[in-house]
Design an enzyme around this catalytic site. Structure first.
Site, PDB file in Angstrom:
ATOM      1  N   GLY A 166      -0.775 -14.442   0.881  1.00 12.17           N
ATOM      2  CA  GLY A 166      -0.808 -12.763   1.384  1.00 12.17           C
ATOM      3  C   GLY A 166      -0.152 -12.435   2.567  1.00 12.17           C
ATOM      4  O   GLY A 166      -0.323 -11.234   3.059  1.00 12.17           O
ATOM      5  N   TYR A 180     -13.217  -4.255   1.231  1.00  8.79           N
ATOM      6  CA  TYR A 180     -13.620  -2.986   2.045  1.00  8.79           C
ATOM      7  C   TYR A 180     -14.887  -2.353   1.602  1.00  8.79           C
ATOM      8  O   TYR A 180     -15.188  -2.528   0.357  1.00  8.79           O
ATOM      9  CB  TYR A 180     -12.102  -1.984   1.920  1.00  8.79           C
ATOM     10  CG  TYR A 180     -12.139  -0.948   2.785  1.00  8.79           C
ATOM     11  CD1 TYR A 180     -12.233  -1.166   4.107  1.00  8.79           C
ATOM     12  CD2 TYR A 180     -12.501   0.261   2.052  1.00  8.79           C
ATOM     13  CE1 TYR A 180     -12.496   0.041   4.938  1.00  8.79           C
ATOM     14  CE2 TYR A 180     -12.488   1.588   2.947  1.00  8.79           C
ATOM     15  CZ  TYR A 180     -12.329   1.313   4.247  1.00  8.79           C
ATOM     16  OH  TYR A 180     -12.732   2.491   5.213  1.00  8.79           O
ATOM     17  N   TYR A 239      -9.331   5.925  -1.815  1.00  8.46           N
ATOM     18  CA  TYR A 239      -9.307   4.596  -1.991  1.00  8.46           C
ATOM     19  C   TYR A 239      -9.179   4.312  -3.408  1.00  8.46           C
ATOM     20  O   TYR A 239      -8.896   3.204  -3.781  1.00  8.46           O
ATOM     21  CB  TYR A 239     -10.385   3.853  -1.228  1.00  8.46           C
ATOM     22  CG  TYR A 239     -10.427   2.450  -0.991  1.00  8.46           C
ATOM     23  CD1 TYR A 239      -9.483   2.357   0.024  1.00  8.46           C
ATOM     24  CD2 TYR A 239     -10.685   1.303  -1.911  1.00  8.46           C
ATOM     25  CE1 TYR A 239      -9.219   0.650   0.372  1.00  8.46           C
ATOM     26  CE2 TYR A 239     -10.454   0.202  -1.374  1.00  8.46           C
ATOM     27  CZ  TYR A 239      -9.835  -0.125  -0.341  1.00  8.46           C
ATOM     28  OH  TYR A 239      -9.315  -1.638  -0.029  1.00  8.46           O
ATOM     29  N   THR A 297      -1.354  -1.776   7.608  1.00  5.45           N
ATOM     30  CA  THR A 297      -0.538  -2.926   6.721  1.00  5.45           C
ATOM     31  C   THR A 297       0.363  -2.235   5.666  1.00  5.45           C
ATOM     32  O   THR A 297      -0.060  -0.912   5.394  1.00  5.45           O
ATOM     33  CB  THR A 297      -1.274  -4.064   6.456  1.00  5.45           C
ATOM     34  OG1 THR A 297      -2.097  -3.487   5.404  1.00  5.45           O
ATOM     35  CG2 THR A 297      -1.869  -4.673   7.407  1.00  5.45           C
TER      36      THR A 297
HETATM   37  P1  NAI Z   1      -0.623  -6.663   2.966  1.00  7.81           P
HETATM   38  O1  NAI Z   1       0.300  -5.645   2.046  1.00  7.81           O
HETATM   39  O2  NAI Z   1       0.287  -7.392   4.003  1.00  7.81           O
HETATM   40  O3  NAI Z   1      -0.936  -7.994   2.064  1.00  7.81           O
HETATM   41  C1  NAI Z   1      -1.316  -7.831   0.418  1.00  7.81           C
HETATM   42  C2  NAI Z   1      -0.637  -9.016   0.084  1.00  7.81           C
HETATM   43  O4  NAI Z   1      -0.765  -9.189  -1.248  1.00  7.81           O
HETATM   44  C3  NAI Z   1       1.036  -9.067   0.250  1.00  7.81           C
HETATM   45  O5  NAI Z   1       1.327 -10.232   0.710  1.00  7.81           O
HETATM   46  C4  NAI Z   1       1.302  -8.926  -1.314  1.00  7.81           C
HETATM   47  O6  NAI Z   1       2.810  -9.627  -1.222  1.00  7.81           O
HETATM   48  C5  NAI Z   1       0.570  -9.732  -1.814  1.00  7.81           C
HETATM   49  N1  NAI Z   1       0.366  -9.691  -3.363  1.00  7.81           N
HETATM   50  C6  NAI Z   1       0.360  -8.384  -4.115  1.00  7.81           C
HETATM   51  N2  NAI Z   1       0.576  -8.751  -5.408  1.00  7.81           N
HETATM   52  C7  NAI Z   1       0.461 -10.334  -5.530  1.00  7.81           C
HETATM   53  C8  NAI Z   1       0.520 -11.125  -6.586  1.00  7.81           C
HETATM   54  N3  NAI Z   1       0.424 -10.751  -7.793  1.00  7.81           N
HETATM   55  N4  NAI Z   1       0.393 -12.550  -6.339  1.00  7.81           N
HETATM   56  C9  NAI Z   1       0.461 -12.938  -5.009  1.00  7.81           C
HETATM   57  N5  NAI Z   1       0.343 -12.039  -3.899  1.00  7.81           N
HETATM   58  C10 NAI Z   1       0.375 -10.745  -4.229  1.00  7.81           C
HETATM   59  O7  NAI Z   1      -1.797  -5.875   3.277  1.00  7.81           O
HETATM   60  P2  NAI Z   1      -3.110  -6.419   4.143  1.00  7.81           P
HETATM   61  O8  NAI Z   1      -3.787  -5.190   4.573  1.00  7.81           O
HETATM   62  O9  NAI Z   1      -2.701  -7.490   5.199  1.00  7.81           O
HETATM   63  O10 NAI Z   1      -4.059  -6.868   3.002  1.00  7.81           O
HETATM   64  C11 NAI Z   1      -4.694  -8.204   2.781  1.00  7.81           C
HETATM   65  C12 NAI Z   1      -6.028  -8.055   2.134  1.00  7.81           C
HETATM   66  O11 NAI Z   1      -6.895  -7.181   2.885  1.00  7.81           O
HETATM   67  C13 NAI Z   1      -6.283  -6.915   0.858  1.00  7.81           C
HETATM   68  O12 NAI Z   1      -7.133  -7.536  -0.277  1.00  7.81           O
HETATM   69  C14 NAI Z   1      -6.486  -5.681   1.357  1.00  7.81           C
HETATM   70  O13 NAI Z   1      -7.359  -5.082   0.338  1.00  7.81           O
HETATM   71  C15 NAI Z   1      -7.611  -6.230   2.362  1.00  7.81           C
HETATM   72  N6  NAI Z   1      -8.156  -5.311   3.347  1.00  7.81           N
HETATM   73  C16 NAI Z   1      -7.055  -4.477   3.840  1.00  7.81           C
HETATM   74  C17 NAI Z   1      -7.547  -3.314   4.873  1.00  7.81           C
HETATM   75  C18 NAI Z   1      -6.545  -2.673   5.527  1.00  7.81           C
HETATM   76  O14 NAI Z   1      -6.876  -1.637   5.780  1.00  7.81           O
HETATM   77  N7  NAI Z   1      -5.296  -3.117   5.637  1.00  7.81           N
HETATM   78  C19 NAI Z   1      -8.892  -3.206   5.055  1.00  7.81           C
HETATM   79  C20 NAI Z   1      -9.698  -4.174   4.172  1.00  7.81           C
HETATM   80  C21 NAI Z   1      -9.455  -5.136   3.179  1.00  7.81           C
END
Ligand code: NAI
Length: 289
Positions: free
Chosen positions: A34, A169, A179, A218
């Site tokens: 990710g 989250y 959300y 992000t």
């Molecule tokens: P991000 O957008 O940088 O990361 C999300 C990732 O999921 C991306 O790299 C994307 O390419 C990948 N992804 C999506 N579909 C995919 C697939 N089919 N196969 C493989 N990879 C796939 O955003 P972030 O914020 O770093 O998100 C990471 C995790 O953290 C997520 O689970 C998000 O829900 C969680 N999170 C984020 C918060 C925030 O406020 N940014 C707060 C709490 C949890």
């Protein structure tokens, strides 16, 4: 002998912090899902794991790799990139095979940092979900953790006392209207961590946890409607303020280290105290204006 050396590095915090490296992950091998760009929680975590001595394999969806950003991270942490769509079992199998071939053995930790809200993306309200989108959302954001764990389980790819962590989250427990469907997705993700955590614990002493993180701006985070208001509200409602992506990376390092061997099947709040705060003085003052 333990070498501790301070390093200056950029952060998305308001202040630049000095981080100590403790070699907590020396000799450990991990897969990080990710990392999309340098704001991604996975990106920050890969850098931190590398600083702590881990060897890494990076992965993301083939479509996300077209941006090419991940190659910068790969260079910085000296890791190969193996594409895998988390909804595709063949991709996951190839990923684990590739990682084990690269490491010359089994894997010690996995970070699941993957989410996608299809209805959110298409602007569909929670009361008007498109269920085809919903299924895709749940597959990418929640069942993918089951798919990853099952792949590792079938291949016996994780070492004993291995550690798997996924990001979640607090909307899984409490309502945050914008959300949307992701609240349901996170509830399922946390449940998979608990249920698979039981079986993997019994079989191989592998631990599985979710980390419930403060909001971070992000690509995935910013997709939530009204995100900026949401983030400053959380900041005011958290005695320590919001935890940054770099703070989250630090916490994840401890979960991948041997210092948290007996922690499993938990949803761990990493949110500056937000989850247990009823109200703060700052919010009361705001309401009295
Ligand atoms: P991000 O957008 O940088 O990361 C999300 C990732 O999921 C991306 O790299 C994307 O390419 C990948 N992804 C999506 N579909 C995919 C697939 N089919 N196969 C493989 N990879 C796939 O955003 P972030 O914020 O770093 O998100 C990471 C995790 O953290 C997520 O689970 C998000 O829900 C969680 N999170 C984020 C918060 C925030 O406020 N940014 C707060 C709490 C949890």
């Amino acid at each position: 002998m333990l070498y501790i050396y301070p390093r200056k590095r950029k952060t998305y915090n308001k202040v630049q912090t000095t981080i100590m490296s403790y070699n907590l992950l020396k000799g450990k091998k991990g897969i990080i899902f990710g990392a999309l760009d340098e704001k991604s929680i996975a990106w920050r975590t890969a850098l931190r794991c590398h600083e702590e001595g881990a060897q890494l394999v990076l992965t993301n969806a083939p479509v996300a790799m077209r941006m090419g950003e991940i190659n910068k991270l790969a260079e910085a942490v000296n890791a190969p990139v193996i594409p895998a769509d988390v909804t595709n079992m063949d991709d996951l199998k190839k990923l684990f095979e590739g990682a084990m071939a690269h490491f010359g053995g089994k894997i010690d930790f996995v970070l699941h940092s993957v989410a996608m809200g299809m209805n959110v993306r298409k602007g569909k309200h929670y009361t008007d979900l498109d269920y085809n989108f919903s299924q895709k959302t749940l597959d990418i954001s929640s069942l993918s953790l089951h798919r990853v764990l099952k792949t590792a389980w079938d291949m016996d790819a994780l070492n004993e006392w291995g550690s798997v962590a996924a990001l979640t989250y607090i909307a899984a427990q409490r309502v945050f209207p914008d959300y949307n469907e992701m609240a349901d997705a996170k509830a399922l993700l946390e449940s998979v961590a608990r249920s698979f955590g039981y079986h993997y614990g019994v079989r191989k002493k592998v631990r599985v946890n979710t980390v419930s993180q403060s909001p971070v701006k992000t690509t995935a985070g910013g997709g939530v409607k009204g995100f900026d208001g949401f983030m400053s509200y959380a900041e005011k409602m958290s005695p320590l303020g919001n935890a940054s992506a770099d703070n989250c990376a630090d916490y994840l390092v401890t979960l991948f280290s041997d210092l948290t061997k007996m922690v499993t099947m938990q949803n761990l709040f990493h949110d500056g105290g937000f989850s247990f705060t009823g109200v703060t003085q700052e919010v009361i003052e705001q309401m009295e204006k």
